[in-house]
Design an enzyme around this catalytic site. Sequence first.
Site, PDB file in Angstrom:
ATOM      1  N   HIS A 167       7.211   0.235  -0.292  1.00 51.27           N
ATOM      2  CA  HIS A 167       6.615  -0.904   0.402  1.00 51.27           C
ATOM      3  C   HIS A 167       7.539  -2.094   0.158  1.00 51.27           C
ATOM      4  CE1 HIS A 167       3.639  -4.070   1.407  1.00 51.27           C
ATOM      5  NE2 HIS A 167       3.033  -2.929   2.211  1.00 51.27           N
ATOM      6  N   ASP A 207       3.216   2.391  -8.010  1.00 54.46           N
ATOM      7  CA  ASP A 207       2.470   1.601  -6.906  1.00 54.46           C
ATOM      8  C   ASP A 207       1.535   2.710  -6.356  1.00 54.46           C
ATOM      9  OD1 ASP A 207       1.508   0.812  -4.911  1.00 54.46           O
ATOM     10  OD2 ASP A 207       3.494   0.207  -3.760  1.00 54.46           O
ATOM     11  N   GLN A 256      -1.859   3.683  -2.295  1.00 58.35           N
ATOM     12  CA  GLN A 256      -2.384   4.545  -1.304  1.00 58.35           C
ATOM     13  C   GLN A 256      -2.883   5.856  -2.131  1.00 58.35           C
ATOM     14  OE1 GLN A 256      -2.635   3.932   1.676  1.00 58.35           O
ATOM     15  NE2 GLN A 256      -1.425   2.460   2.048  1.00 58.35           N
ATOM     16  N   LYS A 289      -7.966  -1.906   0.371  1.00 62.71           N
ATOM     17  CA  LYS A 289      -7.741  -0.449   0.765  1.00 62.71           C
ATOM     18  C   LYS A 289      -8.630   0.619   0.021  1.00 62.71           C
ATOM     19  CE  LYS A 289      -2.853  -1.542   1.655  1.00 62.71           C
ATOM     20  NZ  LYS A 289      -1.595  -1.308   1.278  1.00 62.71           N
ATOM     21  N   CYS A 292       5.952  -2.356   6.903  1.00 64.70           N
ATOM     22  CA  CYS A 292       6.353  -2.900   5.426  1.00 64.70           C
ATOM     23  C   CYS A 292       7.480  -2.040   4.901  1.00 64.70           C
ATOM     24  CB  CYS A 292       5.238  -3.283   4.406  1.00 64.70           C
ATOM     25  SG  CYS A 292       4.220  -4.970   5.283  1.00 64.70           S
TER      26      CYS A 292
HETATM   27  C1  LIG Z   1      -0.531  -1.905   0.840  1.00 64.56           C
HETATM   28  C2  LIG Z   1       0.520  -1.395  -0.030  1.00 64.56           C
HETATM   29  C3  LIG Z   1       1.066  -2.438  -1.010  1.00 64.56           C
HETATM   30  C4  LIG Z   1       0.700  -4.033  -0.817  1.00 64.56           C
HETATM   31  O1  LIG Z   1      -0.432  -4.194  -0.920  1.00 64.56           O
HETATM   32  P1  LIG Z   1      -1.130  -5.875  -0.737  1.00 64.56           P
HETATM   33  O2  LIG Z   1      -2.548  -5.657  -0.794  1.00 64.56           O
HETATM   34  O3  LIG Z   1      -0.541  -6.166   0.540  1.00 64.56           O
HETATM   35  O4  LIG Z   1      -0.578  -6.566  -1.798  1.00 64.56           O
HETATM   36  C5  LIG Z   1       2.064  -2.034  -1.581  1.00 64.56           C
HETATM   37  N1  LIG Z   1       2.482  -0.726  -1.874  1.00 64.56           N
HETATM   38  C6  LIG Z   1       1.855   0.161  -0.833  1.00 64.56           C
HETATM   39  C7  LIG Z   1       2.122   1.614  -0.892  1.00 64.56           C
HETATM   40  C8  LIG Z   1       0.939  -0.177   0.123  1.00 64.56           C
HETATM   41  O5  LIG Z   1       0.189   0.877   0.822  1.00 64.56           O
END
Ligand SMILES: *Cc1c(COP(=O)(O)O)cnc(C)c1O
Length: 414
Positions: free
Chosen positions: A128, A205, A208, A231, A369
């Site tokens: 991302h 990260d 998800q 999320k 993104c």
């Molecule tokens: C949504 C997302 C982000 C960023 O999250 P924010 O809430 O916009 O800071 C980073 N990495 C992944 C894999 C995402 O799905």
Amino acid sequence: MIAPSPMALGPVARDDFPILAQTIHDQPLIYFDNAASSQKPIAVLDAWQHYYRCDHANVHRGAHTLSNRATEAYEQSREKVSQFINARSPQEIIFTRNASEAINLVAQTWGLSRLKPNDEILLTVMEHHSNIVPWQIVAQRTGAALRFVPITADGSFDLAAYQRLLGDRTKIVSFVHVSNTLGCITPATEIIRLAHAQGAKVLLDACQSVPHMPINVQELDCDWLVASGHKMCAPTGIGFLYGKERILEEMPPFLGGGEMIAEVYLDHSTYAALPHKFEAGTPAIGEAIALGAAVDYLNHWGMDAIHAYEGELTTHLMRGLAELEDVTIYGPSHRAGLAAFTGPRGVHANDIAAMLDQEGIAVRSGHHCTQPLHRSLGLDGSARASLYLYNTHAEVDRFLVKLEEVLAFFRRVL
Ligand SMILES: *Cc1c(COP(=O)(O)O)cnc(C)c1O
């Protein structure tokens, strides 16, 4: 069509989400944009409102009852998040605005203070933007180099290429647990083990993965993990950074201000202990408390049950998509609950999404993104359907029927 399992979570859970009970363009709303942001259950909305109606005051500095209540609820949320991912202690949880801020925190503190010219930052091409841009900024300022692990032909993490790229110069590996575009689940435990064997630090990260599957940071052994509240059924404006205590202790502060200090003199200051050292200024108190309520809500169903239910729903979605003519799906067949796809050549993903919206179906279109990933796939965008615990087999069926109608329309006009 496969029959829904007896443990049909979706039809039961959806009653907890008031937003879902509406029509869009006279059609029942089907919300398939969960990878961008999830909806919020009544329990979370109530916790947020209860705080502002009954308990609001600033945290950590009052001797009065409201401030004590606010502080207690805020710190209880930290404890809940800590237990949710099995951290060793709540001190290892730093509240941030979102996952992006959490990554920037690590990049600007650990990254700027530790990285030197010729050091390497190892990312993947499917990251991302939030896990690319902060490292580009650090690379420009420190002289460290960025390296990228490619994906395999089927759209998964390329473990062999990773092992070739990993070396003495690698100081940090920062990678995605579940790709928000390909849906692939990276072999995180193995990736982390290999990085540590090279002496590199690892940031995961988990934006998800944390909302959709059980996560255990002690088993994963990552040095940092980031996620966003919005999320995982919580409001926007709240996310968190997990870090191993010893590493967080060694990191310089990020933002300066109130809450993060021990003593302030005109010419210097000493800093508060963890986790407050990294939480400058008045935090998003109500949102953090609502995040605690979201964790309670997810625990109420159980992350194993949520993961199993979404797995079934995903199989159903993938089989249906595979049967459609002219649909290309990106990423491997074994995947999390999302599918990015394109239609026939010449049909823009935005047009597919706009036509589905006319049927009350919310899917995302664009680059999600992940521009570098889309570029490497030769795409300028894709459409993406992403699922959560409140979606149902019936919704997947209706989505597939409507998508087929949209594709048939384009076949006629092209
Ligand atoms: C949504 C997302 C982000 C960023 O999250 P924010 O809430 O916009 O800071 C980073 N990495 C992944 C894999 C995402 O799905």
